[in-house]
Design an enzyme around this catalytic site. Structure first.
Site, PDB file in Angstrom:
ATOM      1  N   LYS A  13       0.828  -1.211   0.000  1.00 14.46           N
ATOM      2  CA  LYS A  13       0.000   0.000   0.000  1.00 14.46           C
ATOM      3  C   LYS A  13       0.865   1.266   0.000  1.00 14.46           C
ATOM      4  O   LYS A  13       0.611   2.189  -0.750  1.00 14.46           O
ATOM      5  CB  LYS A  13      -0.925   0.057   1.238  1.00 14.46           C
ATOM      6  CG  LYS A  13      -1.811  -1.144   1.426  1.00 14.46           C
ATOM      7  CD  LYS A  13      -2.740  -0.958   2.604  1.00 14.46           C
ATOM      8  CE  LYS A  13      -2.045  -0.807   3.958  1.00 14.46           C
ATOM      9  NZ  LYS A  13      -1.319  -1.994   4.430  1.00 14.46           N
ATOM     10  N   ARG A  88      -8.475   1.435  10.157  1.00 14.21           N
ATOM     11  CA  ARG A  88      -8.099   0.061  10.464  1.00 14.21           C
ATOM     12  C   ARG A  88      -9.108  -0.605  11.388  1.00 14.21           C
ATOM     13  O   ARG A  88      -8.922  -1.780  11.732  1.00 14.21           O
ATOM     14  CB  ARG A  88      -6.722   0.042  11.139  1.00 14.21           C
ATOM     15  CG  ARG A  88      -5.562  -0.232  10.176  1.00 14.21           C
ATOM     16  CD  ARG A  88      -4.300   0.065  10.937  1.00 14.21           C
ATOM     17  NE  ARG A  88      -3.179  -0.740  10.620  1.00 14.21           N
ATOM     18  CZ  ARG A  88      -2.073  -0.278  10.009  1.00 14.21           C
ATOM     19  NH1 ARG A  88      -2.017   0.945   9.562  1.00 14.21           N
ATOM     20  NH2 ARG A  88      -1.037  -1.072   9.835  1.00 14.21           N
ATOM     21  N   ARG A 127      12.154  -5.991   4.196  1.00 14.27           N
ATOM     22  CA  ARG A 127      12.105  -4.524   4.023  1.00 14.27           C
ATOM     23  C   ARG A 127      13.203  -3.826   4.826  1.00 14.27           C
ATOM     24  O   ARG A 127      13.471  -4.153   5.968  1.00 14.27           O
ATOM     25  CB  ARG A 127      10.742  -4.000   4.481  1.00 14.27           C
ATOM     26  CG  ARG A 127      10.667  -2.479   4.453  1.00 14.27           C
ATOM     27  CD  ARG A 127       9.277  -1.977   4.442  1.00 14.27           C
ATOM     28  NE  ARG A 127       8.542  -2.303   5.656  1.00 14.27           N
ATOM     29  CZ  ARG A 127       7.232  -2.043   5.813  1.00 14.27           C
ATOM     30  NH1 ARG A 127       6.558  -1.500   4.831  1.00 14.27           N
ATOM     31  NH2 ARG A 127       6.628  -2.361   6.937  1.00 14.27           N
ATOM     32  N   ARG A 160      12.880  -2.018  10.409  1.00 12.51           N
ATOM     33  CA  ARG A 160      11.930  -1.519  11.402  1.00 12.51           C
ATOM     34  C   ARG A 160      11.738  -2.568  12.490  1.00 12.51           C
ATOM     35  O   ARG A 160      11.653  -3.760  12.198  1.00 12.51           O
ATOM     36  CB  ARG A 160      10.571  -1.261  10.729  1.00 12.51           C
ATOM     37  CG  ARG A 160      10.401   0.137  10.235  1.00 12.51           C
ATOM     38  CD  ARG A 160       9.187   0.300   9.360  1.00 12.51           C
ATOM     39  NE  ARG A 160       7.929  -0.186   9.939  1.00 12.51           N
ATOM     40  CZ  ARG A 160       6.742  -0.047   9.348  1.00 12.51           C
ATOM     41  NH1 ARG A 160       6.643   0.556   8.181  1.00 12.51           N
ATOM     42  NH2 ARG A 160       5.643  -0.507   9.914  1.00 12.51           N
ATOM     43  N   ARG A 171       1.169  -8.569  13.810  1.00 12.77           N
ATOM     44  CA  ARG A 171       0.511  -7.557  12.953  1.00 12.77           C
ATOM     45  C   ARG A 171      -0.481  -8.222  11.998  1.00 12.77           C
ATOM     46  O   ARG A 171      -1.558  -7.686  11.742  1.00 12.77           O
ATOM     47  CB  ARG A 171       1.565  -6.775  12.160  1.00 12.77           C
ATOM     48  CG  ARG A 171       2.312  -5.788  13.041  1.00 12.77           C
ATOM     49  CD  ARG A 171       3.573  -5.306  12.381  1.00 12.77           C
ATOM     50  NE  ARG A 171       3.327  -4.414  11.278  1.00 12.77           N
ATOM     51  CZ  ARG A 171       4.234  -4.124  10.342  1.00 12.77           C
ATOM     52  NH1 ARG A 171       5.426  -4.679  10.388  1.00 12.77           N
ATOM     53  NH2 ARG A 171       3.948  -3.282   9.389  1.00 12.77           N
TER      54      ARG A 171
HETATM   55  P1  AMP Z   1       2.001   0.803   9.194  1.00  8.89           P
HETATM   56  O1  AMP Z   1       3.221   1.558   8.812  1.00  8.89           O
HETATM   57  O2  AMP Z   1       0.765   1.267   8.474  1.00  8.89           O
HETATM   58  O3  AMP Z   1       2.192  -0.688   9.094  1.00  8.89           O
HETATM   59  O4  AMP Z   1       1.732   1.119  10.739  1.00  8.89           O
HETATM   60  C1  AMP Z   1       2.689   0.827  11.728  1.00  8.89           C
HETATM   61  C2  AMP Z   1       2.022   0.770  13.087  1.00  8.89           C
HETATM   62  O5  AMP Z   1       1.423   2.045  13.388  1.00  8.89           O
HETATM   63  C3  AMP Z   1       0.870  -0.227  13.196  1.00  8.89           C
HETATM   64  O6  AMP Z   1       1.316  -1.535  13.477  1.00  8.89           O
HETATM   65  C4  AMP Z   1       0.083   0.385  14.374  1.00  8.89           C
HETATM   66  O7  AMP Z   1       0.715   0.136  15.602  1.00  8.89           O
HETATM   67  C5  AMP Z   1       0.195   1.880  14.082  1.00  8.89           C
HETATM   68  N1  AMP Z   1      -0.905   2.345  13.224  1.00  8.89           N
HETATM   69  C6  AMP Z   1      -0.800   2.865  11.968  1.00  8.89           C
HETATM   70  N2  AMP Z   1      -2.014   3.197  11.486  1.00  8.89           N
HETATM   71  C7  AMP Z   1      -2.907   2.880  12.451  1.00  8.89           C
HETATM   72  C8  AMP Z   1      -4.321   2.963  12.553  1.00  8.89           C
HETATM   73  N3  AMP Z   1      -5.069   3.440  11.535  1.00  8.89           N
HETATM   74  N4  AMP Z   1      -4.900   2.543  13.703  1.00  8.89           N
HETATM   75  C9  AMP Z   1      -4.169   2.079  14.732  1.00  8.89           C
HETATM   76  N5  AMP Z   1      -2.840   1.954  14.697  1.00  8.89           N
HETATM   77  C10 AMP Z   1      -2.193   2.354  13.566  1.00  8.89           C
END
Ligand code: AMP
Length: 219
Positions: A13, A88, A127, A160, A171
């Site tokens: 994404k 989410r 990654r 990361r 996740r």
């Molecule tokens: P991502 O980079 O989108 O994979 O997000 C990394 C982390 O940020 C996720 O595993 C969550 O801990 C937090 N996070 C990002 N977006 C959201 C969201 N919309 N709701 C809750 N937690 C989020």
């Protein structure tokens, strides 16, 4: 165009959102990026979010919704936006609906990146991210010219914390439990477009551009 990119972690994404944002000059809003920046800056939001992010759990709805509402209020979103990684949960989705409604807006399309678990795990575990500019690489499919050095800014590449194996598993579980239900939420509203997240970067980008043309989001 106002779009939501929905799909499991590792679906591509973020990569697609960056490419589309650059190509069509539309703002890319990644809640993950905003939260990571907040953690890096040790802001109040960052302090509250860190423990959840480190474990691969979702940050509480109220906090994330606040972040997004503030971001959407900025003038650069007037021409449209891509929401990447938000909503989410159903609570986030309904809050977004009501925020947009207040402004007389709706989302044009929700792009669902249908992705196998195998692809997600391979992408996440390989990654590597630049500490300085945030550019993404992959140990097999998108290697930097020089080992562990960013091609763009020469910053150091790192893995990361939440891309490590145990956290990746959590996740993906959290996605199934709390986010996957949004596929039906948006399907029932007729705004869902499914693309195959297993395709490579260019293949997927071409499919999306075709769709945007069909929908007249772009010419
Ligand atoms: P991502 O980079 O989108 O994979 O997000 C990394 C982390 O940020 C996720 O595993 C969550 O801990 C937090 N996070 C990002 N977006 C959201 C969201 N919309 N709701 C809750 N937690 C989020």
């Amino acid at each position: 165009m106002r779009l939501i990119f929905l799909g499991p972690p590792g679906a591509g994404k973020g990569t697609q959102a960056k490419a589309i944002s650059k190509k069509f000059k539309v703002v890319h809003i990644s809640t993950g990026d905003i939260l990571r920046e907040a953690v890096k800056n040790k802001s109040e939001i960052g302090k509250q979010a860190k423990a959840f992010m480190d474990k691969g759990d979702l940050v509480p709805d109220e906090l994330v919704i606040k972040v997004v509402v503030e971001r959407l209020a900025r003038p650069d979103t007037a021409e449209g936006f891509i929401l990447d990684g938000f909503p989410r949960t159903e609570k986030q989705a309904t809050s977004l609906d009501s925020e947009l409604e207040k402004a007389g807006l709706t989302v044009d399309s929700v792009i669902y990146f249908d992705t196998s678990e195998e692809t997600s795990v391979k992408r996440l575990s390989g990654r590597r991210v630049c500490k300085n500019c945030g550019a993404n690489y992959h140990t097999i499919t998108m290697r930097p010219k020089k080992d562990r050095v960013c091609d763009i800014c020469a910053g150091e590449l790192y893995q990361r914390e939440d891309d490590k194996e145990v956290t990746v598993k959590n996740r993906l579980k959290v996605y199934q439990q709390q986010t996957a239900g949004l596929i039906d939420y948006y399907k029932s509203r007729g705004s869902l477009k499914t693309v195959c997240g297993d395709l490579n970067v260019d293949g997927l980008l071409n499919k999306m551009v075709e769709f945007f043309k069909e929908q007249s989001f772009i010419r």
